[in-house]
Design a protein around this motif. Structure first.
Motif, PDB file in Angstrom:
ATOM      1  N   GLY A 435       0.808  -1.208   0.000  1.00 28.49           N
ATOM      2  CA  GLY A 435       0.000   0.000   0.000  1.00 28.49           C
ATOM      3  C   GLY A 435       0.841   1.257   0.000  1.00 28.49           C
ATOM      4  O   GLY A 435       0.512   2.245  -0.681  1.00 28.49           O
ATOM      5  N   GLU A 436       1.942   1.261   0.744  1.00 31.83           N
ATOM      6  CA  GLU A 436       2.832   2.413   0.752  1.00 31.83           C
ATOM      7  C   GLU A 436       3.371   2.695  -0.653  1.00 31.83           C
ATOM      8  O   GLU A 436       3.577   3.852  -1.033  1.00 31.83           O
ATOM      9  N   ARG A 437       3.573   1.643  -1.428  1.00 26.44           N
ATOM     10  CA  ARG A 437       4.126   1.812  -2.774  1.00 26.44           C
ATOM     11  C   ARG A 437       3.124   2.412  -3.743  1.00 26.44           C
ATOM     12  O   ARG A 437       3.508   3.083  -4.706  1.00 26.44           O
ATOM     13  N   VAL A 438       1.830   2.168  -3.499  1.00 27.93           N
ATOM     14  CA  VAL A 438       0.813   2.655  -4.444  1.00 27.93           C
ATOM     15  C   VAL A 438       0.032   3.844  -3.890  1.00 27.93           C
ATOM     16  O   VAL A 438      -0.922   4.302  -4.523  1.00 27.93           O
ATOM     17  N   GLY A 439       0.433   4.349  -2.710  1.00 26.93           N
ATOM     18  CA  GLY A 439      -0.152   5.585  -2.230  1.00 26.93           C
ATOM     19  C   GLY A 439      -1.321   5.459  -1.275  1.00 26.93           C
ATOM     20  O   GLY A 439      -2.167   6.349  -1.238  1.00 26.93           O
ATOM     21  N   VAL A 440      -1.366   4.380  -0.490  1.00 28.05           N
ATOM     22  CA  VAL A 440      -2.410   4.260   0.529  1.00 28.05           C
ATOM     23  C   VAL A 440      -1.801   3.612   1.770  1.00 28.05           C
ATOM     24  O   VAL A 440      -1.098   2.600   1.666  1.00 28.05           O
ATOM     25  N   ARG A 441      -2.027   4.211   2.924  1.00 29.75           N
ATOM     26  CA  ARG A 441      -1.511   3.653   4.176  1.00 29.75           C
ATOM     27  C   ARG A 441      -2.640   2.912   4.868  1.00 29.75           C
ATOM     28  O   ARG A 441      -3.724   3.463   5.079  1.00 29.75           O
ATOM     29  N   VAL A 442      -2.379   1.686   5.246  1.00 33.23           N
ATOM     30  CA  VAL A 442      -3.400   0.868   5.897  1.00 33.23           C
ATOM     31  C   VAL A 442      -2.727   0.025   6.976  1.00 33.23           C
ATOM     32  O   VAL A 442      -1.665  -0.563   6.741  1.00 33.23           O
ATOM     33  N   PRO A 443      -3.293  -0.033   8.181  1.00 33.78           N
ATOM     34  CA  PRO A 443      -2.692  -0.852   9.233  1.00 33.78           C
ATOM     35  C   PRO A 443      -3.060  -2.324   9.071  1.00 33.78           C
ATOM     36  O   PRO A 443      -4.205  -2.665   8.787  1.00 33.78           O
ATOM     37  N   SER A 444      -2.086  -3.183   9.255  1.00 34.28           N
ATOM     38  CA  SER A 444      -2.298  -4.616   9.101  1.00 34.28           C
ATOM     39  C   SER A 444      -2.926  -5.207  10.357  1.00 34.28           C
ATOM     40  O   SER A 444      -2.808  -4.673  11.459  1.00 34.28           O
ATOM     41  N   GLY A 445      -3.573  -6.350  10.179  1.00 32.95           N
ATOM     42  CA  GLY A 445      -4.270  -7.008  11.264  1.00 32.95           C
ATOM     43  C   GLY A 445      -3.433  -7.327  12.480  1.00 32.95           C
ATOM     44  O   GLY A 445      -3.911  -7.176  13.611  1.00 32.95           O
ATOM     45  N   PRO A 446      -2.163  -7.788  12.322  1.00 28.41           N
ATOM     46  CA  PRO A 446      -1.385  -8.155  13.503  1.00 28.41           C
ATOM     47  C   PRO A 446      -1.198  -7.023  14.507  1.00 28.41           C
ATOM     48  O   PRO A 446      -0.924  -7.281  15.678  1.00 28.41           O
ATOM     49  N   ARG A 447      -1.369  -5.782  14.086  1.00 28.76           N
ATOM     50  CA  ARG A 447      -1.233  -4.679  15.038  1.00 28.76           C
ATOM     51  C   ARG A 447      -2.349  -4.702  16.078  1.00 28.76           C
ATOM     52  O   ARG A 447      -2.223  -4.091  17.135  1.00 28.76           O
ATOM     53  N   PHE A 448      -3.440  -5.393  15.785  1.00 25.76           N
ATOM     54  CA  PHE A 448      -4.595  -5.411  16.675  1.00 25.76           C
ATOM     55  C   PHE A 448      -4.711  -6.733  17.431  1.00 25.76           C
ATOM     56  O   PHE A 448      -5.713  -6.961  18.113  1.00 25.76           O
ATOM     57  N   GLY A 449      -3.718  -7.573  17.296  1.00 25.28           N
ATOM     58  CA  GLY A 449      -3.723  -8.859  17.977  1.00 25.28           C
ATOM     59  C   GLY A 449      -2.559  -8.974  18.939  1.00 25.28           C
ATOM     60  O   GLY A 449      -1.759  -8.053  19.105  1.00 25.28           O
ATOM     61  N   VAL A 450      -2.458 -10.107  19.575  1.00 24.42           N
ATOM     62  CA  VAL A 450      -1.374 -10.388  20.508  1.00 24.42           C
ATOM     63  C   VAL A 450      -0.451 -11.412  19.870  1.00 24.42           C
ATOM     64  O   VAL A 450      -0.896 -12.488  19.478  1.00 24.42           O
ATOM     65  N   ASP A 451       0.816 -11.037  19.701  1.00 22.01           N
ATOM     66  CA  ASP A 451       1.844 -11.961  19.213  1.00 22.01           C
ATOM     67  C   ASP A 451       1.561 -12.510  17.827  1.00 22.01           C
ATOM     68  O   ASP A 451       1.656 -13.710  17.578  1.00 22.01           O
ATOM     69  N   GLY A 452       1.209 -11.636  16.890  1.00 20.75           N
ATOM     70  CA  GLY A 452       1.179 -12.027  15.487  1.00 20.75           C
ATOM     71  C   GLY A 452      -0.132 -12.537  14.947  1.00 20.75           C
ATOM     72  O   GLY A 452      -0.178 -12.971  13.796  1.00 20.75           O
ATOM     73  N   ALA A 453      -1.215 -12.488  15.706  1.00 21.84           N
ATOM     74  CA  ALA A 453      -2.503 -12.956  15.197  1.00 21.84           C
ATOM     75  C   ALA A 453      -3.064 -11.973  14.173  1.00 21.84           C
ATOM     76  O   ALA A 453      -2.623 -10.842  14.050  1.00 21.84           O
ATOM     77  N   PHE A 454      -4.063 -12.435  13.400  1.00 18.61           N
ATOM     78  CA  PHE A 454      -4.827 -11.620  12.439  1.00 18.61           C
ATOM     79  C   PHE A 454      -4.000 -11.187  11.230  1.00 18.61           C
ATOM     80  O   PHE A 454      -4.159 -10.085  10.715  1.00 18.61           O
ATOM     81  N   GLU A 455      -3.146 -12.073  10.762  1.00 20.88           N
ATOM     82  CA  GLU A 455      -2.340 -11.757   9.582  1.00 20.88           C
ATOM     83  C   GLU A 455      -3.211 -11.571   8.346  1.00 20.88           C
ATOM     84  O   GLU A 455      -2.834 -10.854   7.416  1.00 20.88           O
ATOM     85  N   GLY A 456      -4.380 -12.177   8.316  1.00 19.84           N
ATOM     86  CA  GLY A 456      -5.239 -12.082   7.138  1.00 19.84           C
ATOM     87  C   GLY A 456      -6.250 -10.964   7.189  1.00 19.84           C
ATOM     88  O   GLY A 456      -7.292 -11.040   6.521  1.00 19.84           O
ATOM     89  N   TYR A 457      -5.965  -9.891   7.953  1.00 18.32           N
ATOM     90  CA  TYR A 457      -6.910  -8.793   8.110  1.00 18.32           C
ATOM     91  C   TYR A 457      -6.226  -7.448   7.931  1.00 18.32           C
ATOM     92  O   TYR A 457      -5.008  -7.316   8.123  1.00 18.32           O
ATOM     93  N   VAL A 458      -7.047  -6.427   7.609  1.00 21.01           N
ATOM     94  CA  VAL A 458      -6.646  -5.029   7.709  1.00 21.01           C
ATOM     95  C   VAL A 458      -7.807  -4.259   8.337  1.00 21.01           C
ATOM     96  O   VAL A 458      -8.953  -4.716   8.316  1.00 21.01           O
ATOM     97  N   ARG A 459      -7.506  -3.093   8.886  1.00 22.11           N
ATOM     98  CA  ARG A 459      -8.545  -2.216   9.422  1.00 22.11           C
ATOM     99  C   ARG A 459      -8.680  -0.988   8.538  1.00 22.11           C
ATOM    100  O   ARG A 459      -7.682  -0.328   8.240  1.00 22.11           O
ATOM    101  N   LEU A 460      -9.910  -0.683   8.129  1.00 18.55           N
ATOM    102  CA  LEU A 460     -10.180   0.486   7.298  1.00 18.55           C
ATOM    103  C   LEU A 460     -11.064   1.456   8.083  1.00 18.55           C
ATOM    104  O   LEU A 460     -12.173   1.098   8.468  1.00 18.55           O
ATOM    105  N   PRO A 461     -10.604   2.684   8.310  1.00 20.86           N
ATOM    106  CA  PRO A 461     -11.405   3.651   9.075  1.00 20.86           C
ATOM    107  C   PRO A 461     -12.328   4.467   8.172  1.00 20.86           C
ATOM    108  O   PRO A 461     -12.094   4.592   6.967  1.00 20.86           O
ATOM    109  N   PHE A 462     -13.356   5.039   8.780  1.00 20.67           N
ATOM    110  CA  PHE A 462     -14.321   5.857   8.036  1.00 20.67           C
ATOM    111  C   PHE A 462     -13.845   7.311   7.993  1.00 20.67           C
ATOM    112  O   PHE A 462     -14.515   8.228   8.456  1.00 20.67           O
ATOM    113  N   THR A 463     -12.674   7.513   7.427  1.00 24.51           N
ATOM    114  CA  THR A 463     -12.085   8.856   7.407  1.00 24.51           C
ATOM    115  C   THR A 463     -12.077   9.483   6.027  1.00 24.51           C
ATOM    116  O   THR A 463     -11.727  10.653   5.900  1.00 24.51           O
ATOM    117  N   VAL A 464     -12.445   8.718   5.009  1.00 25.77           N
ATOM    118  CA  VAL A 464     -12.499   9.271   3.658  1.00 25.77           C
ATOM    119  C   VAL A 464     -13.840   8.896   3.038  1.00 25.77           C
ATOM    120  O   VAL A 464     -14.433   7.873   3.369  1.00 25.77           O
TER     121      VAL A 464
END
Length: 499
Positions: A435-464
């Motif tokens: 995403g950084e390469r194509v111009g969009v920043r998105v947080p990956s799922g593991p940031r919202f888990g404990v010790d590496g969980a949620f690798e198959g997810y992203v969080r999208l906020p209602f900001t745009v």
């Protein structure tokens, strides 16, 4: 001492494995051996956070009976998971889930994107909207008009301005929760409130139960405080808390604190119903666990027909179990760093005393601004603007993602500021890099888990919203294409702040 902090029963694990939807095999594809399919199923449950990291798995014989397979199959699956780093074992302590050292959890999140970079990059990292004008300007002007008497004092109010404490207490009382100003401490945002609570109640090495997934910044705050996090998996979609798991964790792990978001959970958007709220308070009280309830999204219901449940503290009339945290940062503006804690008077006194060694107090001018908003009715007007902005953005983003990325799965929340998205088998961490390469920043799922969980997810906020939401979805689709082709592979996602 055992390294596991929770346990998964054989029947529960069998249900989760049976509920998995296997991908259809292509023509001529051979089915994997039974032990390999079982190991892959458990590994996927760990990576998606459905089975917490550091959860003790059933004994081989118990799981074999629950799955109607041979014990040899289970033993081989466990051995494969150990070899891959997804399982650790110790004689006499059993086996518990893990994540390989090669999949480190990002230690930080993305810092907010500098304003000068907003023209070239769409920032989906922070779930924060611009200030709801003209109410920010009016509030600051009103605060300036009321500042003079306070300017003649020392300006230190460790518990908060008396007028604002009274105002917040009155708002709880008006909602059916009798509250005195002595039960309120004003803090520097919700983060300041939870930081103070953690330092008072949970010393280094103490266990804190957290939803899995949960709010990334709070998880990091607790890690840096030295806490041992005990994840409790949420139900799928907008199902919210799994009360059987919560009862088990509170009983077995006996955490000192538990942190939950009952109202439009960050990141899933789930809204806990009254039965779950009552049951969680009862379970926490029985376990001797202090329940920290984050209400920063409480007023952000986006659909007019949402029937808001009673606040969690309504089920703790004695005030011995629930600490409630509120904030102006989500409902009003992230730049307004005003939060608060509602608790029993003796707890507030202890928090205030401990605070003297941290930040001393919260800025007076900002407290006056929030007090002005709440006193004049400007708060309700501003929050209504915020709801309309978030609702329009939610609808635009949902439509754009469904159009551009039809394989991505999510449930549309009825409030809050975030969409929790399963990325069709793609790595969330690699999507963040691409995403950084194509111009969009998105947080990956593991940031919202404990010790590496949620690798198959992203969080999208209602900001745009509008055309920007369309462009964001198109850039996400381009990132997904890079990852799917292998071009998006790389190191861990950029270390960005996730608000």
């Amino acid at each position: 001492m055992a390294q596991w902090t929770s346990a998964v029963g054989a029947a529960q694990l069998a249900r989760q494995l049976h509920a998995q939807q296997p991908r259809p095999a292509g023509p001529g594809t051979r089915r994997p051996p039974a032990y390999r399919a079982l190991a892959d199923g458990i590994r996927l449950l760990v990576l998606e956070g459905r089975v917490p990291v550091a959860a003790r798995l059933p004994a081989e014989r118990e799981l074999a009976l629950a799955l109607s397979v041979s014990r040899t199959t289970v033993a081989a699956a466990y051995e494969a998971l150990r070899a891959e780093g997804f399982l650790e074992s110790r004689r006499g302590a059993g086996s518990w889930t893990a994540v390989p050292a090669g999949n480190p959890l990002p230690a930080r999140g993305l810092e907010p994107l500098p304003p000068e970079a907003l023209g070239s990059m769409i920032d989906l990292g922070c779930a924060s909207l611009p200030a709801p004008e003209p109410w920010l300007t009016r509030a600051v002007q009103g605060a300036l008009e009321e500042l003079t008497p306070y300017a003649h004092t020392h300006g230190d109010y460790p518990a908060g301005l008396p007028a604002l404490r009274q105002m917040i207490a009155d708002r709880y009382t008006a909602s059916g929760i009798p509250t005195m100003p002595e039960q309120i401490m004003v803090t520097t945002g919700a983060m300041g409130a939870i930081d103070a609570i953690c330092h008072l109640f949970a010393g280094r090495g103490e266990r804190i139960a957290v939803e899995s997934p949960s709010y990334a910044n709070i998880l990091q705050l607790m890690r840096e405080a030295g806490a041992r996090l005990v994840p409790v998996a949420m139900e799928e979609g907008l199902g919210g808390w799994d009360m059987n798991r919560w009862r088990q964790v509170l009983r077995d792990a006996a955490p000192r604190l538990a942190y939950v978001v009952a109202d439009f959970h960050n990141p899933t958007g789930a809204l806990a119903d009254e039965d779950r709220r009552r049951a969680l308070v009862d379970a926490a009280r029985s376990a001797g666990t202090v329940l920290v309830v984050d209400e920063t999204m409480h007023e952000l219901y986006l659909d007019d027909d949402v029937d808001m449940p009673r606040r969690v503290c309504a089920f703790d009339p004695a005030g011995s179990t629930v600490l409630t945290v509120g904030s102006a940062s989500k409902a009003f503006w992230a730049g307004m760093r005003i939060g608060w804690v509602r608790a029993a008077p003796d707890v507030i006194r202890s928090l205030v005393a401990a605070r003297a060694y941290a930040d001393m107090g919260t800025p007076v001018l900002e407290q006056l601004a929030v007090n002005w908003l709440m006193r004049t009715g400007g708060w309700e007007e501003a929050v209504q603007i915020r709801r309309e902005q978030a609702r329009d953005n939610r609808d635009a983003l949902v439509a754009a993602v469904r159009r551009e990325l039809p394989d991505w799965e999510f449930a549309v929340p009825r409030g809050g500021l975030t969409l929790w998205v399963r990325t069709g088998g793609l790595s969330g961490s690699r999507l963040a890099v691409a995403g950084e390469r194509v111009g969009v920043r998105v947080p990956s799922g593991p940031r919202f888990g404990v010790d590496g969980a949620f690798e198959g997810y992203v969080r999208l906020p209602f900001t745009v919203g509008g055309p920007v939401a369309d462009e964001a979805a198109q850039r996400l689709a381009a990132a997904a294409q890079l990852v799917g082709s292998g071009a998006g592979a790389g190191a861990e996602a950029p270390r960005t702040f996730v608000a």
